[in-house]
Enzyme design. Structure first.
Site, PDB file in Angstrom:
ATOM      1  N   THR A  96      75.017 129.517  52.791  1.00 51.16           N
ATOM      2  CA  THR A  96      73.642 129.938  52.468  1.00 51.16           C
ATOM      3  C   THR A  96      72.647 129.119  53.289  1.00 51.16           C
ATOM      4  O   THR A  96      72.887 127.934  53.537  1.00 51.16           O
ATOM      5  CB  THR A  96      73.376 129.685  50.969  1.00 51.16           C
ATOM      6  OG1 THR A  96      74.305 130.461  50.210  1.00 51.16           O
ATOM      7  CG2 THR A  96      71.959 130.092  50.568  1.00 51.16           C
TER       8      THR A  96
ATOM      9  N   SER B  97      69.063 129.026  56.255  1.00 50.69           N
ATOM     10  CA  SER B  97      68.507 129.628  57.469  1.00 50.69           C
ATOM     11  C   SER B  97      69.485 129.573  58.642  1.00 50.69           C
ATOM     12  O   SER B  97      69.502 130.474  59.489  1.00 50.69           O
ATOM     13  CB  SER B  97      67.196 128.929  57.838  1.00 50.69           C
ATOM     14  OG  SER B  97      67.403 127.543  57.996  1.00 50.69           O
TER      15      SER B  97
ATOM     16  N   GLY C 184      69.018 124.849  49.486  1.00 47.61           N
ATOM     17  CA  GLY C 184      68.765 126.256  49.148  1.00 47.61           C
ATOM     18  C   GLY C 184      69.216 126.606  47.736  1.00 47.61           C
ATOM     19  O   GLY C 184      69.283 127.783  47.376  1.00 47.61           O
TER      20      GLY C 184
ATOM     21  N   GLU D  90      78.549 127.246  46.735  1.00 47.12           N
ATOM     22  CA  GLU D  90      79.000 126.774  48.060  1.00 47.12           C
ATOM     23  C   GLU D  90      80.237 125.900  47.909  1.00 47.12           C
ATOM     24  O   GLU D  90      81.196 126.024  48.676  1.00 47.12           O
ATOM     25  CB  GLU D  90      77.870 125.987  48.740  1.00 47.12           C
ATOM     26  CG  GLU D  90      76.709 126.879  49.151  1.00 47.12           C
ATOM     27  CD  GLU D  90      75.504 126.136  49.685  1.00 47.12           C
ATOM     28  OE1 GLU D  90      74.671 126.771  50.330  1.00 47.12           O
ATOM     29  OE2 GLU D  90      75.381 124.913  49.463  1.00 47.12           O
TER      30      GLU D  90
HETATM   31  C1  5RP Z   1      71.854 125.742  50.656  1.00 45.83           C
HETATM   32  C2  5RP Z   1      72.403 124.703  51.567  1.00 45.83           C
HETATM   33  C3  5RP Z   1      72.105 124.854  53.016  1.00 45.83           C
HETATM   34  O1  5RP Z   1      73.304 124.854  53.707  1.00 45.83           O
HETATM   35  C4  5RP Z   1      71.269 123.707  53.468  1.00 45.83           C
HETATM   36  O2  5RP Z   1      70.111 123.635  52.637  1.00 45.83           O
HETATM   37  C5  5RP Z   1      70.847 123.861  54.938  1.00 45.83           C
HETATM   38  O3  5RP Z   1      69.978 124.929  55.046  1.00 45.83           O
HETATM   39  P1  5RP Z   1      69.295 125.342  56.408  1.00 45.83           P
HETATM   40  O4  5RP Z   1      70.373 125.919  57.274  1.00 45.83           O
HETATM   41  O5  5RP Z   1      68.262 126.362  56.001  1.00 45.83           O
HETATM   42  O6  5RP Z   1      68.674 124.115  57.010  1.00 45.83           O
HETATM   43  O7  5RP Z   1      73.055 123.774  51.181  1.00 45.83           O
HETATM   44  O8  5RP Z   1      72.096 125.434  49.304  1.00 45.83           O
END
Ligand code: 5RP
Length: 223
Positions: free
Chosen positions: A28, A30, A97, A103
């Site tokens: 999950t 970006s 996220g 995850e």
């Molecule tokens: C979501 C996560 C994401 O992997 C982490 O926040 C990195 O996110 P991004 O790729 O948007 O920087 O752990 O729960």
């Protein structure tokens, strides 16, 4: 290169870890969104995906990639996900996220965790990023006090002025001020606290490989 371009670079590079005919574990965030966009280009070569969040499920389905329930799949050869921090041993902080619990479940089902991240995520020691912890709402104040006893400060994550509710119907605490010198021990300890669903330290489910997006291209770190 911008951070967005670095994310796209590693999202594309992760395709080399996808085995034709298989189901892929998908994280999950970006960076993963860039991976999903790249995966859409080879969707006819894979069986589908197991997703770690409602957001990734929606994006996968919109791309025409079949999504399987985690419990319908015995094992996955690869799980591809981002991180908020990753150290030089492959230990990570995740959950920015709010998808950390699912995850970790999908990561645990997978033989290999391929972390995709831009170079800003690589750290010497975990802990500068506020540590996400998914908690059952009635335990939030108690868990926050337990973190205070460790020198941390826990703040309930809000969305539109209200406590954020995860895909699992729970809340998130973001904890600053911690020194995480023993990620394996820290993860085991906090996961024992009553009301903690998942702590965002991924040490028992650490990365096997990290594809790091840098201005010189993709660097591969193996752990
Ligand atoms: C979501 C996560 C994401 O992997 C982490 O926040 C990195 O996110 P991004 O790729 O948007 O920087 O752990 O729960």
């Amino acid at each position: 290169m911008t951070q967005d371009e670095l994310k796209a670079l590693v999202g594309q590079a992760a395709l080399q870890y996808v085995t034709p005919g298989e189901i892929v574990g998908v994280g999950t965030g970006s960076t993963v969104n860039k991976f999903i966009d790249a995966l859409a280009g080879i969707k006819d070569q894979i069986k589908g995906a197991v997703s770690s969040s409602e957001a990734s499920t929606a994006r996968l389905k919109a791309a025409g990639i079949p999504v399987f329930e985690a419990e319908a799949v015995d094992a996955l050869s690869v799980y591809i996900d981002g991180a908020d921090e990753i150290d030089h041993q492959g230990y990570m902080i995740k959950g920015g996220g709010a998808a950390l619990t699912r995850e970790k479940i999908v990561a645990a089902q997978s033989s290999r965790f391929v972390c995709i991240a831009d170079e800003s995520k690589l750290v010497k020691a975990l802990g500068a990023f506020p540590l996400p912890v998914e908690v059952i709402p009635m335990s939030a104040a108690r868990v926050a006090r337990q973190f205070e006893a460790k020198g941390g400060k826990a703040v309930l994550r809000l969305k539109d002025g209200q406590p954020l509710v995860t895909d699992n119907g729970q809340h998130i605490l973001d904890v600053t001020g911690l020194s995480i010198t023993d990620p394996l021990g820290f993860e085991s300890e906090v996961n024992q606290w009553p009301g903690v669903v998942t702590v965002g330290v991924f040490a028992h489910q650490k990365a096997s490989v990290c594809l790091l997006g840098t201005s010189e291209g993709v660097k591969t770190l193996s752990f």
